[in-house]
Design an enzyme around this catalytic site. Sequence first.
Site, PDB file in Angstrom:
ATOM      1  CB  CYS A  50      -0.950   0.003   1.196  1.00 54.23           C
ATOM      2  SG  CYS A  50      -0.111  -0.086   2.794  1.00 54.23           S
ATOM      3  N   PRO A 116       7.519  -3.726  11.319  1.00 50.44           N
ATOM      4  CG  PRO A 116       6.503  -5.241  12.789  1.00 50.44           C
ATOM      5  CD  PRO A 116       6.621  -3.766  12.484  1.00 50.44           C
ATOM      6  CD  GLN A 117       3.232  -4.511  10.343  1.00 53.21           C
ATOM      7  OE1 GLN A 117       4.074  -3.602  10.273  1.00 53.21           O
ATOM      8  NE2 GLN A 117       2.469  -4.705  11.394  1.00 53.21           N
ATOM      9  CD  GLN A 121       3.914  -5.349   3.387  1.00 52.98           C
ATOM     10  OE1 GLN A 121       4.775  -4.468   3.428  1.00 52.98           O
ATOM     11  NE2 GLN A 121       2.633  -5.107   3.602  1.00 52.98           N
ATOM     12  CB  ALA A 191     -16.432   0.844  15.219  1.00 56.39           C
ATOM     13  N   GLY A 192     -13.808   3.264  14.327  1.00 56.42           N
ATOM     14  CA  GLY A 192     -13.075   3.757  13.163  1.00 56.42           C
ATOM     15  C   GLY A 192     -11.743   3.043  12.979  1.00 56.42           C
ATOM     16  CB  THR A 194      -7.827   5.157  15.853  1.00 56.89           C
ATOM     17  OG1 THR A 194      -7.291   6.150  14.986  1.00 56.89           O
ATOM     18  CG2 THR A 194      -6.966   5.076  17.111  1.00 56.89           C
TER      19      THR A 194
END
Length: 420
Positions: A50, A116-117, A121, A191-192, A194
């Site tokens: 992304c 760390p992602q 990837q 519930a956004g 964040t």
Amino acid sequence: MTIFALGVNHKTASVDMRERLAFSPEQLHHALPALREQTGVREAVIVSTCNRTEIYCHAEANGITSTDLLVGWLAGYHGIPATTLQAHVYCHEDDAAIDHLMRVASGLDSLILGEPQILGQVKQAYQFAKNQASVGGILERLFQQTFHIAKRVRSETAVGENAVSVAFAAVNLARHIFAELEQAQVLLVGAGDTAELVAQHLNEIGVKGLAVANRTLARAEQVAQNYKGQAHTLGELPELLPQADIVISSTASTLPIIGKGMIEQALKQRRRKPMLLIDLAVPRDIEAQVNELNDAYLYTVDDLQGIIAENMRSREEAAAQAQGMIAEQRTQFMQWLRTLDHVDILREFRQSTELLAQEQLQRARNQLAAGKPAEEVIAELTQRLTNQFLHQPTKVLREAGAQGDFQALALFQQLYKDTQ
């Protein structure tokens, strides 16, 4: 041959541009072979997330314009004018390309320093390209050394430690206060994005008791379902608060939705059992006067920002240490690459001289079979081999002398003396 790294990321291109340049897994099945068909491209890996789309390839540096070739291919594949793309791309070669890849995999080039992602990837992109037969000896070694240094950076520096996002900082704060956070009852108000990120971090820790309260029940159900929680409306807050050990709020309300009286009542029902309240909203969701209550511990986003700023400074110091480690690994790889070039030159030289020798040997055998005296055949063989072996060096020496290329002359003199 040159190693190239070309792409766009969160620093050089808008979200819209990054979305237009992204590759889906289905597209990669066709894109990698198409990329390798470009002039001079030997090996290739495409990293598409992304926040970035990058091409890493081992290719011939044909001077004009390997960079233009890659930009043209990327633009053409996605139907974007090359002149438009040119304003957003970066391109690195050899040392700079290797350095860039290692920084990316180590989390030093990420939107959030040290995240760390990205390593996973990059590994996924490498494995996909390998399965597509797009990775050969050069990129194989480069990516393996990249994974090695990224692992060292993660384990030997603090670049990935400490919270540098509001959501993670909130969960970290809760972990420091509750010895057994897994057993705590957590209430998310809102519930956004964040709140969902908080829910993700809580789920990774293993929190079992999660409730999500939101203005619209459908959105609360969506987040709760993803993380095995219970969905509620904001109207149920008076019943939910007494059950909550931790309340983390992040709505878009313009006015506080949790007041001092509501928390005071909840504490009475909890028999003064302490509550941790973390308000991530701006404007605030929780009245500041809640801090006046005994057994209620309220932290705001400003409190967390101070923690985050300190943690970011710590990560930046670790990043400087990591860069030194990457520089050492890059140097090792370039030394290996230069050795490989040396091996290739020697191999080609030996193959060409052996071919000449075999041709003249066969000629000599034919002469002997025809009855020519052996001494004449040997003399002629020696003369022919000498002439053929010295023809190209003699030509190069004459040209070097005519052009005043003293470096070439000195090198030949050194080689000649070493044979004496």
